[in-house]
Design a protein around this motif. Structure first.
Motif, PDB file in Angstrom:
ATOM      1  N   VAL A  60       0.854  -1.183   0.000  1.00 42.79           N
ATOM      2  CA  VAL A  60       0.000   0.000   0.000  1.00 42.79           C
ATOM      3  C   VAL A  60       0.894   1.238   0.000  1.00 42.79           C
TER       4      VAL A  60
ATOM      5  N   ARG B 260       1.346   5.213   0.007  1.00 41.39           N
ATOM      6  CA  ARG B 260       0.693   6.485   0.322  1.00 41.39           C
ATOM      7  C   ARG B 260       1.577   7.598  -0.191  1.00 41.39           C
TER       8      ARG B 260
ATOM      9  N   VAL C   1       3.149  11.063  -0.164  1.00 40.40           N
ATOM     10  CA  VAL C   1       3.441  12.104   0.826  1.00 40.40           C
ATOM     11  C   VAL C   1       4.226  13.207   0.123  1.00 40.40           C
TER      12      VAL C   1
ATOM     13  N   VAL D 261       7.868  12.846   6.974  1.00 45.87           N
ATOM     14  CA  VAL D 261       7.787  11.397   7.032  1.00 45.87           C
ATOM     15  C   VAL D 261       9.184  10.815   7.239  1.00 45.87           C
TER      16      VAL D 261
ATOM     17  N   GLY E 208      10.667   8.807   1.475  1.00 52.50           N
ATOM     18  CA  GLY E 208       9.534   8.119   2.086  1.00 52.50           C
ATOM     19  C   GLY E 208      10.012   7.046   3.036  1.00 52.50           C
TER      20      GLY E 208
ATOM     21  N   ILE F 118       3.840   1.577   2.822  1.00 47.69           N
ATOM     22  CA  ILE F 118       4.937   2.322   2.188  1.00 47.69           C
ATOM     23  C   ILE F 118       4.487   3.761   1.981  1.00 47.69           C
ATOM     24  N   LYS F 119       5.311   4.700   2.396  1.00 46.25           N
ATOM     25  CA  LYS F 119       5.026   6.107   2.124  1.00 46.25           C
ATOM     26  C   LYS F 119       6.076   6.597   1.150  1.00 46.25           C
ATOM     27  N   LEU F 120       5.628   7.289   0.116  1.00 43.46           N
ATOM     28  CA  LEU F 120       6.565   7.695  -0.924  1.00 43.46           C
ATOM     29  C   LEU F 120       6.079   8.983  -1.590  1.00 43.46           C
TER      30      LEU F 120
END
Lengths: 414, 122
Positions: A371, A373, A375, A390, B38, B59-61
């Motif tokens: 998943v 997200r 940012v 982040v 991220g 996952i943050k990207l």
């Protein structure tokens, strides 16, 4: 080879040994190594304890059905105080009748309620007294019914009877929610889908307790569905011996115009840590200093007390009443406010969902979904330490061993 | 000097957690990077209870920023390549595309089966 022992020899030797003293005689001990009190005192106390168990303490062993089982209800001779100093033994049939009478009394309250409704505006303090009066009335009615059925039945508990610890005169056993009330709360919140604050106002139970009841009921039902055994005999026995808040079903015709018994004060202001200090704020006489200002004086981010209480909407209702709106108008206003609040909440939820849809991207892989997200690196700020940024921070020690860090989960997904 | 898009391991023992960073290739793994794009949490999260959803990894990207760095010649490490190819920044290597296609096919097949079962049940 040595000669064999004869039986006569053997028996003689055995008898000789049995006659001989086994241990060396010791003087009587005055106290044990680990204890300061003397042996005599200990024995005396033990005897007294057994005396009490077999004498005054005996009636506590068999709790009276439908009543609490507290030491405070008995005098020092073991007589039930409210039974008129004569301990009575009821047969099984009598007990059944008593239990039935109690159940009947719990289901309803007398007509004295009408005066109660008029006095509601006077605030929480008067409400508490009112409910006390209501409980008393319920008990009195119960007592009357019992008198009708049987002259020798027990009267209901008074405040003095609800003292589990006779030496602590100020500790009173508080009522707990009855099983029917808990079920009604669950139905109200889960089956009818009403919001928690509304349930809290309707049943007179605090927001937190409503949440706990719903969660525990949910678990209970889940367990029943899974076929797990519940400790029902235990809960039944405990509930029988505790004072309980009964459930009054206002939808029933016989309860028309009645109000559920308030379990606890629901609108108490929670003490915020910022308000624990004493403050002296010089204010110009000409200036209006309201509660909003008082909140700001303690902390710039502190909301005024009117908004920090669990049910700010109740204050607005009373304000409407003071302004002089009629009952219908007040109702309409309250409904309008409620609808507006719900609309706002719904919009916020939708916006959040939409935003999530825009930024979230799910990539299914062999064993799990990845998943992503979206940012923004800009959020970290120029020095990279903005809390909105982040990622793990550089050059900052980790705070997880610091005092006051809460690590227990604050919510449960169910 | 060569720019790399790579992972920097943080977290605790047995609880890894990665920052996805842009850094010069010769700098130390956990030194301050040029930019934190991220995070990648490799420990799969369980699906919400009571649903048929699959476990997932968080996952943050910053996709646009990652695209920019790839555009100016940053070289992703293998793992970073795998992650970036999932959001379509790079051409998939390491079977990402094949597996994705298979999973999607299997899911659609499963979904097409469900209504039939429901009809049978009725």
């Amino acid at each position: 080879m040595p000669p064999r022992l004869r039986a006569s020899h053997l028996s003689a030797s055995v008898s000789y040994i049995s006659v001989r003293p086994q241990s060396i005689a010791q003087p009587a001990r005055t106290a044990r190594d680990f204890s300061q009190s003397s042996c005599r005192l200990v024995t005396q106390r033990r005897r007294k304890f057994y005396e009490w168990l077999n004498g005054p303490g005996r009636p506590l062993k068999q709790p009276i059905p439908g009543s609490t089982n507290y030491l405070g209800a008995y005098d020092k001779y073991g007589n039930l105080v409210r039974a008129g100093s004569v301990p009575e033994k009821t047969s099984d049939k009598d007990k059944e009748a008593e239990a039935k009478a109690k159940a009947k009394a719990k289901a309803g309250i007398t007509e004295g309620q009408q005066t109660a409704d008029e006095a509601t505006a006077e605030g929480q303090e008067s409400l508490e007294k009112l409910d006390e009066a209501l409980r008393q009335q319920a008990k009195e009615e119960q007592a009357e019914k019992k008198k009708k059925t049987d002259e020798q039945q027990l009267s209901p508990e008074t405040m003095e009877d609800l003292r589990p610890f006779p030496l602590n005169k100020f500790f009173r056993s508080q009522p707990v929610l009855s099983e029917e009330l808990r079920e009604a709360i669950y139905q109200f919140v889960v089956k009818e889908g009403k919001p928690v604050p509304l349930a809290s106002i309707t049943f007179g139970v605090s927001n937190e307790r409503i949440g706990a009841v719903v969660r525990l009921k949910q678990m209970e039902k889940q367990w029943i569905a899974q076929g797990k055994t519940l400790a029902m005999p235990y809960s039944k026995a405990v509930l029988e011996m505790l004072p309980t808040t009964p459930y009054i079903d206002t939808s029933l015709p016989k309860n028309a115009g009645k109000r559920p018994i308030v379990h606890e004060p629901i609108n108490d202001l929670i003490v915020h840590p910022a308000t624990r200090q004493q403050l002296f704020v010089p204010v110009a006489e000409s200036r209006q200093f309201t509660r909003v200002d008082a909140g700001k004086a303690f902390d710039n981010n502190l909301l005024p007390a009117d908004e920090r209480i669990p049910h700010p909407e109740l204050v607005k209702v009373v304000r409407d009443e003071v302004t002089g709106y009629s009952k219908e108008e007040r109702r309409a206003l309250a409904e309008q406010r409620y609808l507006e609040a719900m609309e706002k909440k719904k919009k916020a939820e939708e916006a959040k969902k939409r935003e999530e849809l825009e930024t979230k991207r799910t990539v299914p892989q062999r064993r799990w979904d990845f998943v992503f997200r979206d940012v923004s690196v800009e959020h970290a700020g120029r020095n990279g330490r903005d809390p909105r940024g982040v990622g793990w921070r550089y050059g900052l020690p980790h705070q997880d061993r610091k005092k006051g860090q809460v690590k227990i989960p604050t919510k449960v997904e169910a | 000097m060569v720019l790399r898009i790579r992972l920097a391991r943080f977290g605790k023992k047995h609880a890894p957690f990665y920052n996805i960073v842009v850094a010069h290739a010769r700098t130390a793994r956990n030194s301050r990077p040029l930019e934190v794009l991220g995070t990648y949490d490799p420990i799969p999260k369980p699906p919400p209870p009571g649903t048929n959803a699959r476990p997932w990894k968080d996952i943050k990207l910053d996709v646009s920023r990652a695209r920019y760095w790839v555009g100016v010649g940053a070289q992703p490490s293998d793992t970073a390549w795998r992650l970036l190819s999932m959001v379509g920044i790079l051409e998939p290597r390491f079977r990402v595309g094949q597996i994705q296609g298979k999973v999607v096919k299997a899911e659609t097949a499963a979904k097409s089966l469900i209504p039939e079962e429901a009809e049978v049940a009725q």
